[in-house]
Design an enzyme around this catalytic site. Structure first.
Site, mmCIF file in Angstrom:
data_model
loop_
_atom_site.group_PDB
_atom_site.id
_atom_site.type_symbol
_atom_site.label_atom_id
_atom_site.label_comp_id
_atom_site.label_asym_id
_atom_site.label_seq_id
_atom_site.Cartn_x
_atom_site.Cartn_y
_atom_site.Cartn_z
ATOM 1 N N TYR A 138 -3.354 8.624 6.696
ATOM 2 C CA TYR A 138 -3.686 7.238 6.386
ATOM 3 C C TYR A 138 -4.417 7.195 5.051
ATOM 4 O O TYR A 138 -5.096 8.132 4.657
ATOM 5 C CB TYR A 138 -4.487 6.532 7.498
ATOM 6 N N ASN B 30 -7.026 5.836 3.633
ATOM 7 C CA ASN B 30 -8.455 6.050 3.399
ATOM 8 C C ASN B 30 -8.914 7.499 3.580
ATOM 9 O O ASN B 30 -10.040 7.833 3.226
ATOM 10 C CB ASN B 30 -9.284 5.128 4.305
ATOM 11 N N HIS C 128 0.823 -1.216 0.000
ATOM 12 C CA HIS C 128 0.000 0.000 0.000
ATOM 13 C C HIS C 128 0.860 1.269 0.000
ATOM 14 O O HIS C 128 0.366 2.345 -0.299
ATOM 15 C CB HIS C 128 -0.898 -0.005 1.238
#
Length: 189
Positions: free
Chosen positions: A64, A66, A20
């Protein structure tokens, strides 16, 4: 003209080498190649590297994945940037490892970081560089997969991908998106 390169990822040592975070890895490679200021500023919920010789900033949002849109919106407002002046780098499950794709615009494709950006800046019309990370065997493994590191066997290819993606971005900065498509859209082996 691109004025901000924004690599997506998650802050913290535990996420540093995960799939990610390939956006962070590429952003760091570009900052190194351009010899941007080694010290980052904490600004706009991001680590910001300034590259005064290139009229460019390189950002790594610290909200982060999201919630990436919060940081991107703040960067755009603080630096007075239009959507066409940012280039977002992120991981893509739908592309095999070793594939990079440069696009002028597009949907989130289910990527939550991209979804957050689109919701916060109210448009899909911004350039992006998708870095293929491949998919796990089963759909229910996606979260663990993206938050796990690349295997030892994949590391050599991952380094090539990072360097190729960084070269792609340098090409975009020099020649623009349209002229860089053929150079950037490739499968690295």
């Amino acid at each position: 003209m691109i004025k901000a390169v924004i690599g997506l990822g998650n802050p913290g040592k535990q996420y540093e080498k995960t799939r990610h975070n390939i956006g962070f890895m590429v952003a760091d490679a570009v900052a190194s190649l351009l010899k941007c200021n080694r010290k980052y500023k904490e600004k706009c919920f991001s680590h910001i590297y300034e590259c005064p010789d290139h009229d460019l900033i390189i950002a790594k949002p610290q909200t982060y994945m999201n919630n990436s849109g919060i940081a991107v919106k703040n960067i755009m407002e603080d630096y007075n940037l239009s959507p066409e002046e940012i280039l977002v780098i992120y991981d893509d499950l739908d592309l095999p490892l070793g594939t990079i794709r440069l696009r002028k615009k597009g949907s989130s494709g289910g990527h939550r970081g991209m979804k957050s950006i689109i919701e916060n800046i109210k448009t899909e019309n911004f350039p992006r560089l998708k870095i293929g990370i491949g998919r796990p065997e089963r759909k229910e493994q996606v979260v663990d997969y993206v938050l796990s590191p690349f295997s030892k066997e994949q590391q050599i290819l991952v380094e090539k991908v990072i360097q190729s993606a960084a070269q792609c971005i340098l090409n975009v900065l020099k020649y623009g998106i349209d002229k860089s498509m053929n150079f950037c859209n490739q499968k690295i082996v």
